[in-house]
Write a protein that holds these residues in place. Structure first.
Motif, mmCIF file in Angstrom:
data_model
loop_
_atom_site.group_PDB
_atom_site.id
_atom_site.type_symbol
_atom_site.label_atom_id
_atom_site.label_comp_id
_atom_site.label_asym_id
_atom_site.label_seq_id
_atom_site.Cartn_x
_atom_site.Cartn_y
_atom_site.Cartn_z
ATOM 1 N N ILE A 1 43.232 44.028 42.652
ATOM 2 C CA ILE A 1 42.661 43.792 43.984
ATOM 3 C C ILE A 1 41.186 44.171 43.997
ATOM 4 O O ILE A 1 40.347 43.431 44.533
ATOM 5 C CB ILE A 1 43.449 44.581 45.060
ATOM 6 N N ILE A 2 40.848 45.290 43.387
ATOM 7 C CA ILE A 2 39.452 45.728 43.319
ATOM 8 C C ILE A 2 38.608 44.703 42.572
ATOM 9 O O ILE A 2 37.512 44.335 43.015
ATOM 10 C CB ILE A 2 39.349 47.122 42.669
ATOM 11 N N LEU B 1 51.579 50.080 40.598
ATOM 12 C CA LEU B 1 50.711 50.126 41.769
ATOM 13 C C LEU B 1 49.239 50.242 41.357
ATOM 14 O O LEU B 1 48.371 49.593 41.936
ATOM 15 C CB LEU B 1 51.084 51.301 42.681
ATOM 16 N N SER B 2 48.995 51.049 40.355
ATOM 17 C CA SER B 2 47.630 51.225 39.862
ATOM 18 C C SER B 2 47.059 49.921 39.315
ATOM 19 O O SER B 2 45.903 49.567 39.572
ATOM 20 C CB SER B 2 47.606 52.310 38.789
ATOM 21 N N LYS C 1 48.034 46.862 40.165
ATOM 22 C CA LYS C 1 47.828 45.975 41.309
ATOM 23 C C LYS C 1 46.546 46.346 42.061
ATOM 24 O O LYS C 1 45.777 45.467 42.461
ATOM 25 C CB LYS C 1 49.032 46.018 42.251
ATOM 26 N N GLN C 2 46.319 47.641 42.244
ATOM 27 C CA GLN C 2 45.107 48.081 42.934
ATOM 28 C C GLN C 2 43.865 47.675 42.155
ATOM 29 O O GLN C 2 42.875 47.231 42.736
ATOM 30 C CB GLN C 2 45.133 49.598 43.151
ATOM 31 N N GLN C 3 43.934 47.809 40.839
ATOM 32 C CA GLN C 3 42.788 47.431 40.005
ATOM 33 C C GLN C 3 42.535 45.930 40.102
ATOM 34 O O GLN C 3 41.382 45.499 40.173
ATOM 35 C CB GLN C 3 43.024 47.843 38.550
#
Length: 94
Positions: free
Chosen positions: A35-36, A28-29, A31-33
């Motif tokens: 996206i950012i 998840l981390s 994927k979030q990175q």
């Protein structure tokens, strides 16, 4: 989440379900990175496009001003030519 991680750090043996949870959190981390980073890239593209549009508007405004001035000169010259022609016609009819 922080409490759970701290509790896991203290364990000498980590149960399989907890390891799965850690992997899930890591994924998840990541994927979030991603996206950012994509959002930052899109923001940079948008800023570049906005700045280019500002430059284009400034250039078009300058072009518009020059065309307007040229058109005003043409109109002035045409009015003068019309006045000269009218004067010649009046002189010819007298």
């Amino acid at each position: 989440m922080k409490e759970r991680i701290e509790r896991l750090k203290k364990l000498t043996y980590i149960p399989q379900n907890e390891i799965a949870w850690l992997f899930e959190q890591a994924e998840l981390s990541v994927k979030q990175q991603e996206i950012i980073e994509e959002n930052k890239r899109q923001q940079e593209v948008t800023v570049h496009q906005f700045r280019q549009a500002q430059k284009d508007i400034q250039q078009l405004s300058g072009d518009r001003k020059r065309y307007k001035q040229a058109l005003e000169k043409i109109i002035t010259n045409l009015n003068f030519a019309i006045q000269v022609a009218q004067n010649e016609l009046e002189g010819a009819t007298k």
